[in-house]
Design a protein around this motif. Structure first.
Motif, PDB file in Angstrom:
ATOM      1  N   GLN A  33       0.995  -1.174   0.157  1.00 43.07           N
ATOM      2  CA  GLN A  33      -0.134   0.170  -0.461  1.00 43.07           C
ATOM      3  C   GLN A  33       0.849   1.025   0.622  1.00 43.07           C
ATOM      4  N   PRO A  34       0.934   1.851  -0.803  1.00 47.23           N
ATOM      5  CA  PRO A  34       1.880   2.936  -1.404  1.00 47.23           C
ATOM      6  C   PRO A  34       1.644   4.609  -0.117  1.00 47.23           C
ATOM      7  N   GLU A  35       0.226   4.793  -0.182  1.00 47.38           N
ATOM      8  CA  GLU A  35       0.203   5.660   0.597  1.00 47.38           C
ATOM      9  C   GLU A  35       0.710   5.568   2.543  1.00 47.38           C
ATOM     10  N   THR A  36      -0.152   4.413   3.143  1.00 43.97           N
ATOM     11  CA  THR A  36       0.415   4.071   3.982  1.00 43.97           C
ATOM     12  C   THR A  36       1.508   2.964   4.245  1.00 43.97           C
ATOM     13  N   GLY A  37       1.976   2.886   3.321  1.00 41.94           N
ATOM     14  CA  GLY A  37       3.620   1.622   3.681  1.00 41.94           C
ATOM     15  C   GLY A  37       3.361   0.344   3.225  1.00 41.94           C
ATOM     16  N   GLN A  38       2.354  -0.403   3.868  1.00 39.41           N
ATOM     17  CA  GLN A  38       2.087  -1.218   4.351  1.00 39.41           C
ATOM     18  C   GLN A  38       2.482  -2.548   3.416  1.00 39.41           C
ATOM     19  N   LEU A  39       3.264  -3.470   3.467  1.00 42.48           N
ATOM     20  CA  LEU A  39       4.098  -4.449   2.761  1.00 42.48           C
ATOM     21  C   LEU A  39       3.549  -5.963   3.137  1.00 42.48           C
ATOM     22  N   THR A  40       3.253  -6.897   2.648  1.00 40.72           N
ATOM     23  CA  THR A  40       2.994  -7.644   3.100  1.00 40.72           C
ATOM     24  C   THR A  40       3.179  -9.294   1.825  1.00 40.72           C
ATOM     25  N   CYS A  41       4.113 -10.028   2.778  1.00 44.29           N
ATOM     26  CA  CYS A  41       4.224 -11.022   1.441  1.00 44.29           C
ATOM     27  C   CYS A  41       3.261 -12.367   1.440  1.00 44.29           C
ATOM     28  N   LEU A  42       2.465 -12.433   1.133  1.00 43.14           N
ATOM     29  CA  LEU A  42       1.137 -13.435  -0.039  1.00 43.14           C
ATOM     30  C   LEU A  42       1.685 -14.443  -0.153  1.00 43.14           C
ATOM     31  N   ILE A  43       2.766 -14.989  -0.901  1.00 47.35           N
ATOM     32  CA  ILE A  43       2.912 -16.489  -0.928  1.00 47.35           C
ATOM     33  C   ILE A  43       4.892 -15.873  -1.371  1.00 47.35           C
ATOM     34  N   ASP A  44       5.461 -17.201  -0.344  1.00 46.41           N
ATOM     35  CA  ASP A  44       7.375 -16.892  -1.051  1.00 46.41           C
ATOM     36  C   ASP A  44       7.734 -18.699  -1.370  1.00 46.41           C
ATOM     37  N   LYS A  45       6.840 -19.216  -1.970  1.00 48.87           N
ATOM     38  CA  LYS A  45       7.589 -20.772  -2.307  1.00 48.87           C
ATOM     39  C   LYS A  45       7.205 -20.708  -3.611  1.00 48.87           C
ATOM     40  N   VAL A  46       7.506 -19.894  -4.793  1.00 51.09           N
ATOM     41  CA  VAL A  46       7.392 -19.832  -6.271  1.00 51.09           C
ATOM     42  C   VAL A  46       8.042 -19.904  -7.021  1.00 51.09           C
ATOM     43  N   PRO A  47       8.481 -21.269  -7.590  1.00 50.85           N
ATOM     44  CA  PRO A  47      10.062 -20.770  -8.466  1.00 50.85           C
ATOM     45  C   PRO A  47       9.536 -19.877 -10.006  1.00 50.85           C
ATOM     46  N   SER A  48      10.095 -18.698  -9.697  1.00 52.08           N
ATOM     47  CA  SER A  48      10.048 -17.693 -10.793  1.00 52.08           C
ATOM     48  C   SER A  48       8.547 -17.114 -11.118  1.00 52.08           C
ATOM     49  N   PRO A  49       8.058 -16.499  -9.721  1.00 45.99           N
ATOM     50  CA  PRO A  49       6.652 -15.389 -10.214  1.00 45.99           C
ATOM     51  C   PRO A  49       7.219 -14.502 -10.384  1.00 45.99           C
ATOM     52  N   ASN A  50       6.101 -14.287 -12.464  1.00 46.54           N
ATOM     53  CA  ASN A  50       6.635 -13.061 -13.194  1.00 46.54           C
ATOM     54  C   ASN A  50       5.372 -12.624 -12.963  1.00 46.54           C
ATOM     55  N   GLY A  51       4.753 -12.325 -14.564  1.00 45.48           N
ATOM     56  CA  GLY A  51       3.814 -11.721 -14.159  1.00 45.48           C
ATOM     57  C   GLY A  51       2.610 -11.828 -13.879  1.00 45.48           C
ATOM     58  N   LEU A  52       1.561 -11.193 -13.539  1.00 46.47           N
ATOM     59  CA  LEU A  52       0.411 -11.354 -12.514  1.00 46.47           C
ATOM     60  C   LEU A  52      -0.571  -9.929 -12.502  1.00 46.47           C
ATOM     61  N   VAL A  53      -2.079 -10.697 -12.274  1.00 51.52           N
ATOM     62  CA  VAL A  53      -3.150  -9.606 -12.238  1.00 51.52           C
ATOM     63  C   VAL A  53      -4.254 -10.306 -12.149  1.00 51.52           C
ATOM     64  N   LEU A  54      -5.064  -9.318 -10.934  1.00 60.56           N
ATOM     65  CA  LEU A  54      -6.102  -9.813 -11.038  1.00 60.56           C
ATOM     66  C   LEU A  54      -7.807 -10.032 -11.540  1.00 60.56           C
ATOM     67  N   ASP A  55      -8.219 -10.639 -10.171  1.00 58.92           N
ATOM     68  CA  ASP A  55      -9.220 -11.078 -11.298  1.00 58.92           C
ATOM     69  C   ASP A  55     -10.583 -10.242 -11.469  1.00 58.92           C
ATOM     70  N   LEU A  56     -11.347  -9.896 -11.603  1.00 61.74           N
ATOM     71  CA  LEU A  56     -12.573  -9.196 -12.348  1.00 61.74           C
ATOM     72  C   LEU A  56     -13.396  -8.664 -10.509  1.00 61.74           C
ATOM     73  N   ALA A  57     -13.583  -9.451  -9.810  1.00 61.94           N
ATOM     74  CA  ALA A  57     -13.799  -8.621  -8.687  1.00 61.94           C
ATOM     75  C   ALA A  57     -12.694  -9.422  -7.966  1.00 61.94           C
ATOM     76  N   GLU A  58     -11.601  -9.411  -8.392  1.00 64.30           N
ATOM     77  CA  GLU A  58     -10.705  -8.915  -7.383  1.00 64.30           C
ATOM     78  C   GLU A  58      -9.887  -9.493  -6.118  1.00 64.30           C
ATOM     79  N   HIS A  59     -10.231 -10.932  -6.293  1.00 64.34           N
ATOM     80  CA  HIS A  59     -10.967 -11.843  -5.251  1.00 64.34           C
ATOM     81  C   HIS A  59      -9.903 -13.436  -5.618  1.00 64.34           C
ATOM     82  N   VAL A  60      -8.986 -13.116  -7.023  1.00 63.65           N
ATOM     83  CA  VAL A  60      -7.550 -14.293  -6.989  1.00 63.65           C
ATOM     84  C   VAL A  60      -7.146 -12.942  -7.923  1.00 63.65           C
ATOM     85  N   LEU A  61      -5.472 -14.033  -7.795  1.00 61.54           N
ATOM     86  CA  LEU A  61      -4.490 -13.338  -8.233  1.00 61.54           C
ATOM     87  C   LEU A  61      -3.826 -14.711  -9.305  1.00 61.54           C
TER      88      LEU A  61
END
Length: 313
Positions: free
Chosen positions: A163-191
């Motif tokens: 969150q750039p406005e508050t500075g809050q930083l959360t690691c959502l997942i840390d066991k990925v073999p090469s995370p690259n592009g990403l996009v949220l679904d329309l409801a923003e319930h799935v990344l």
């Protein structure tokens, strides 16, 4: 036994823009090429396409730390050059431009002055492995991947929400073999997450608390010299996947069924994409090997060989 759904529509892309000779650097060494091309020089490696409100397409050049802008007619100018390795670029709803930089973390870029400055250098003083791509949620949260050199030999890549406005930083997942592009679904319930060196796209459900829960495999690819890279979303929740190393971009419906495939006329380095043009029905694709931006028109009313009509966003 018949195939359970129609063959994907095949679309041939065309060249929209390319780096002019004056902006290429043939025969010039770079740290990026030394490390990633075994010393062979490259004159550019373009990535990170993103449109501003005026219809200009912004993109970056990783080995030489440059930011470019292409106008709606495809004329390319260099806007900035700095000490870094910019990979992803996204424009906030308020017009601010953010860059995922492998060398420096998350950067901000002022399109008026050309100044590039640090926004997020690390996670609680721990350096990032190498930031790759980024995506904004509607609430202004910045989701980004920390890929580094992770892969099947080291499945420790990370995905963050900041969150750039508050500075809050959360690691959502840390066991990925090469995370690259990403996009949220329309409801923003799935990344949706491209996992390049596993040749896959993962589905990361976000719980009401904001945690990733029940992460799973959404799409599995095979072959090629790399794998899924940049992602985008259709207006019916379908996922667009740039399959770099194959020269293809796949359009899937919400169930993951391929409804169209776009072929590159230049090279195999189809690394990333962005929707633009009238009605957002045109897909613009970085073909990194040749330093070009490709364009593919998607049919406005076609049912794509039996599939429901899809709109783009």
């Amino acid at each position: 036994m018949s195939y359970p759904f129609p063959d994907p529509l095949v679309i041939d892309a065309e060249v929209f823009a390319e780096l002019p000779a004056a902006l290429r650097r043939p025969g010039v060494s770079s740290y990026w090429a030394d490390r990633n091309r075994r010393g062979a020089t490259v004159d550019s490696f373009v990535e990170g396409p993103s449109f501003d409100r005026q219809g200009n397409l912004w993109f970056v050049d990783i080995p030489f730390g440059r930011v470019f802008r292409a106008d709606p007619q495809g004329n390319v100018v260099q806007v900035a050059e700095y000490e870094g390795q910019p990979n992803g670029l996204k424009i906030h709803a308020d017009g601010r431009i953010f860059i995922a930089d492998f060398q420096n973390g998350i950067m901000t870029f002022d399109p008026t002055t050309g100044e590039v400055s640090h926004a997020l250098r690390d996670c609680d003083t721990e350096g990032f492995k190498g930031c790759n791509d980024l995506h904004f949620g509607r609430d202004g949260a910045l989701y980004f991947t920390d890929q580094g050199q992770t892969g099947l030999q080291d499945p420790t890549g990370r995905v963050y929400r900041w969150q750039p406005e508050t500075g809050q930083l959360t690691c959502l997942i840390d066991k990925v073999p090469s995370p690259n592009g990403l996009v949220l679904d329309l409801a923003e319930h799935v990344l949706f997450l491209a996992v390049t060196r596993a040749n896959a796209v993962w589905r990361l459900p976000l719980s009401p608390s904001g945690r990733v829960n029940k992460a799973g495999l959404f799409l599995q690819f095979s072959g090629g010299r790399a794998g899924p890279d940049g992602l985008a979303l259709t207006g019916q929740n379908g996922v667009v996947v740039c399959q770099t190393g194959m020269g293809l971009v796949w359009v899937h419906d919400a169930l993951g069924r391929p409804v169209a495939v776009i072929r590159s006329p230049r090279g195999l380095g189809t690394t990333n994409c962005a929707f633009g043009g009238p009605g957002l029905r045109t897909l613009f694709i970085t073909e990194s090997d040749s330093g070009t931006i490709l364009r593919a028109e998607l049919p406005a009313d076609a049912d794509l060989s039996g599939h429901p009509t899809f709109a783009l966003s």
